[in-house]
Design an enzyme around this catalytic site. Structure first.
Site, short mmCIF file in Angstrom:
data_model
loop_
_atom_site.label_atom_id
_atom_site.label_comp_id
_atom_site.label_asym_id
_atom_site.label_seq_id
_atom_site.Cartn_x
_atom_site.Cartn_y
_atom_site.Cartn_z
N ALA A 8 0.81 -1.23 0.00
CA ALA A 8 0.00 0.00 0.00
C ALA A 8 0.84 1.27 0.00
O ALA A 8 0.35 2.33 -0.39
CB ALA A 8 -0.94 0.00 1.21
N ALA B 221 -2.30 -10.36 -13.58
CA ALA B 221 -2.28 -9.54 -14.81
C ALA B 221 -0.89 -8.92 -14.98
O ALA B 221 -0.49 -8.08 -14.18
CB ALA B 221 -3.33 -8.45 -14.74
N PRO B 222 -0.15 -9.34 -16.01
CA PRO B 222 1.18 -8.75 -16.22
C PRO B 222 1.12 -7.25 -16.43
O PRO B 222 2.08 -6.55 -16.13
CB PRO B 222 1.67 -9.45 -17.50
CG PRO B 222 0.88 -10.70 -17.61
CD PRO B 222 -0.46 -10.41 -16.98
N HIS C 48 12.00 0.69 -18.64
CA HIS C 48 11.41 0.98 -17.33
C HIS C 48 12.33 1.85 -16.49
O HIS C 48 13.51 2.00 -16.78
CB HIS C 48 11.12 -0.33 -16.57
CG HIS C 48 9.90 -1.04 -17.05
ND1 HIS C 48 9.91 -1.87 -18.13
CD2 HIS C 48 8.62 -1.05 -16.58
CE1 HIS C 48 8.69 -2.37 -18.32
NE2 HIS C 48 7.89 -1.88 -17.40
N LYS D 102 13.13 -0.97 -10.86
CA LYS D 102 12.40 -2.21 -11.13
C LYS D 102 13.26 -3.43 -10.78
O LYS D 102 14.43 -3.50 -11.16
CB LYS D 102 11.99 -2.25 -12.61
CG LYS D 102 11.14 -3.45 -12.97
CD LYS D 102 10.47 -3.26 -14.33
CE LYS D 102 9.71 -4.51 -14.75
NZ LYS D 102 8.70 -4.95 -13.78
N1 LIG Z 1 0.72 -5.58 -13.56
C1 LIG Z 1 0.89 -4.26 -13.68
O1 LIG Z 1 0.12 -3.56 -14.37
C2 LIG Z 1 2.01 -3.61 -12.96
C3 LIG Z 1 2.85 -4.36 -12.19
N2 LIG Z 1 3.83 -3.78 -11.47
C4 LIG Z 1 4.57 -4.67 -10.58
O2 LIG Z 1 4.10 -4.47 -9.26
C5 LIG Z 1 5.15 -4.68 -8.32
C6 LIG Z 1 5.31 -3.44 -7.46
O3 LIG Z 1 5.70 -2.35 -8.26
P1 LIG Z 1 5.98 -0.89 -7.64
O4 LIG Z 1 4.76 -0.37 -6.97
O5 LIG Z 1 6.61 -0.13 -8.72
O6 LIG Z 1 7.08 -1.25 -6.53
P2 LIG Z 1 7.42 -0.50 -5.15
O7 LIG Z 1 8.72 -1.05 -4.67
O8 LIG Z 1 7.27 0.97 -5.31
O9 LIG Z 1 6.24 -0.98 -4.17
C7 LIG Z 1 6.17 -2.24 -3.59
C8 LIG Z 1 5.72 -2.04 -2.15
O10 LIG Z 1 5.46 -3.31 -1.58
C9 LIG Z 1 6.15 -3.36 -0.33
N3 LIG Z 1 6.35 -4.75 0.02
C10 LIG Z 1 7.41 -5.55 -0.24
N4 LIG Z 1 7.20 -6.77 0.29
C11 LIG Z 1 5.99 -6.73 0.91
C12 LIG Z 1 5.23 -7.66 1.64
N5 LIG Z 1 5.68 -8.91 1.89
N6 LIG Z 1 4.03 -7.29 2.11
C13 LIG Z 1 3.57 -6.05 1.93
N7 LIG Z 1 4.25 -5.10 1.24
C14 LIG Z 1 5.44 -5.45 0.74
C15 LIG Z 1 7.40 -2.54 -0.56
O11 LIG Z 1 8.02 -2.16 0.65
P3 LIG Z 1 9.62 -1.86 0.64
O12 LIG Z 1 9.81 -0.74 -0.31
O13 LIG Z 1 9.92 -1.49 2.06
O14 LIG Z 1 10.29 -3.13 0.19
C16 LIG Z 1 6.82 -1.36 -1.30
O15 LIG Z 1 6.22 -0.42 -0.43
C17 LIG Z 1 6.38 -5.04 -9.18
O16 LIG Z 1 6.48 -6.44 -9.30
C18 LIG Z 1 6.05 -4.42 -10.54
O17 LIG Z 1 6.71 -5.04 -11.60
C19 LIG Z 1 4.06 -2.45 -11.49
C20 LIG Z 1 3.28 -1.64 -12.26
C21 LIG Z 1 2.18 -2.16 -13.06
O1 LIG Z 2 7.65 -2.58 -12.53
C1 LIG Z 2 6.93 -1.84 -13.24
O2 LIG Z 2 6.97 -0.61 -13.18
C2 LIG Z 2 5.99 -2.48 -14.16
N1 LIG Z 2 5.85 -3.78 -14.11
C3 LIG Z 2 5.00 -4.56 -14.93
C4 LIG Z 2 5.83 -5.47 -15.80
O3 LIG Z 2 6.86 -6.00 -15.34
O4 LIG Z 2 5.43 -5.72 -16.95
C5 LIG Z 2 3.99 -3.74 -15.68
C6 LIG Z 2 4.50 -2.43 -16.17
O5 LIG Z 2 5.41 -2.67 -17.21
C7 LIG Z 2 5.16 -1.65 -15.05
#
Ligand SMILES: NC(=O)C1=CN([C@@H]2O[C@H](COP(=O)(O)OP(=O)(O)OC[C@H]3O[C@@H](n4cnc5c(N)ncnc54)[C@H](OP(=O)(O)O)[C@@H]3O)[C@@H](O)[C@H]2O)C=CC1
Ligand SMILES: O=C(O)C1=N[C@H](C(=O)O)C[C@H](O)C1
Length: 248
Positions: A9, A103-104, A133, A137
């Site tokens: 969150a 969902a990727p 990216h 990431k």
């Molecule tokens: N499918 C889609 O459309 C998209 C997918 N993604 C994916 O989503 C994921 C997150 O991306 P993003 O928001 O950029 O990453 P961030 O690192 O900004 O956010 C992830 C958050 O999750 C926290 N976290 C880590 N482990 C846990 C846990 N066990 N329980 C609860 N919280 C946890 C992290 O804390 P801390 O920083 O302290 O480790 C951080 O606050 C990645 O795998 C990314 O590739 C991203 C964008 C779009």
């Molecule tokens: O980590 C990201 O930022 C994103 N992750 C997803 C991915 O690995 O495809 C979706 C989007 O590209 C953003």
């Protein structure tokens, strides 16, 4: 009202998801969980569905907990291979009313980009995927690029196409990227970028480039909300938000 918990969150996407859930009339944000918080808060708050945007190393433990407790899950976190998907299917067999959506990519443009690439794939001898990216990431290549390459490879197989042409016999390791199902995938990590992908096709005397850009992480939230609204009607495992949309 659907009671929603968000995992990750305080992360980049999780923050936007919390904002979008709070703004929606039909969703109630009952739990915001990040590193160090107890998953039990999902149960005590009565969460019916969770959204997971955490980390590839954390997501399986989160999903095991949710499935065990019959909580639906809408998952954006990347890092899913066939083995992980099979593990989820196994856990879901014991909870036949629970739904998990992996969902990727939740952005509508990225889903259409993958669809357009699948449509183009049978018509071109050459194809390569370039994903770009932000440098924070964790995974490479991106989940979207992997999925795109898998879809293109399947469409090529169905059309009877052979391997992509490539005469490279010497070069630096990594210069031709990674290969996913025989498709070359290149990953760039550049400060200032959010999430971008190009699929480059080549045939005799022409190329076709399909490009998608997520310029802001709000691009993912309409798809996440669509997933939350549909997930209870889709028990079991679903891969790809396109399965909940009418895009054909
Ligand atoms: N499918 C889609 O459309 C998209 C997918 N993604 C994916 O989503 C994921 C997150 O991306 P993003 O928001 O950029 O990453 P961030 O690192 O900004 O956010 C992830 C958050 O999750 C926290 N976290 C880590 N482990 C846990 C846990 N066990 N329980 C609860 N919280 C946890 C992290 O804390 P801390 O920083 O302290 O480790 C951080 O606050 C990645 O795998 C990314 O590739 C991203 C964008 C779009
Ligand atoms: O980590 C990201 O930022 C994103 N992750 C997803 C991915 O690995 O495809 C979706 C989007 O590209 C953003």
């Amino acid at each position: 009202m659907i009671k929603v918990g968000v995992l990750g969150a305080r992360g980049k996407v999780g923050t936007e998801v919390c904002r979008a859930v709070e703004a929606a009339d039909d969703l109630e944000l009952v739990a915001q969980i990040d590193v160090g918080d107890e998953l039990d808060a999902l149960v005590s708050s009565g969460a019916e569905a969770v959204v997971d945007f955490t980390h590839p190393d954390a997501v399986m433990d989160n999903l095991e907990f949710c499935i065990d407790h019959g909580i639906h899950a809408v998952v954006g976190t990347t890092g899913f291979d066939q083995q992980r998907l099979d593990t989820l299917r196994g856990w879901l067999e014991n909870q036949p009313r629970t739904g998990v959506l992996i969902a990727p990519n939740f952005s509508i443009g990225a889903i259409l980009m993958m669809r357009f690439a699948t449509l183009a794939a049978p018509f071109y001898e050459s194809v390569e995927v370039v994903e770009m990216h932000h440098p924070t990431k964790a995974d490479a290549p991106s989940g979207t690029a992997r999925r795109t390459a898998e879809l293109i490879a399947a469409a090529r197989r169905e059309a009877g196409l052979g391997p992509v042409p490539d005469a490279t016999s010497t070069g630096l390791e990594g210069a031709r990227g990674a290969t996913v199902d025989g498709i070359h995938v290149h990953g760039l990590r550049v400060r200032g970028m959010v999430a971008h992908q190009e699929v480059l096709f080549g045939g005799v005397g022409e190329t076709l480039t399909i490009r998608h850009d997520s310029l802001d992480r709000v691009s993912f939230t309409p798809g996440v909300l669509a997933g939350l609204r549909a997930i209870a009607d889709h028990p079991g495992l679903t891969v790809g938000l396109e399965n909940f949309l009418h895009i054909d």
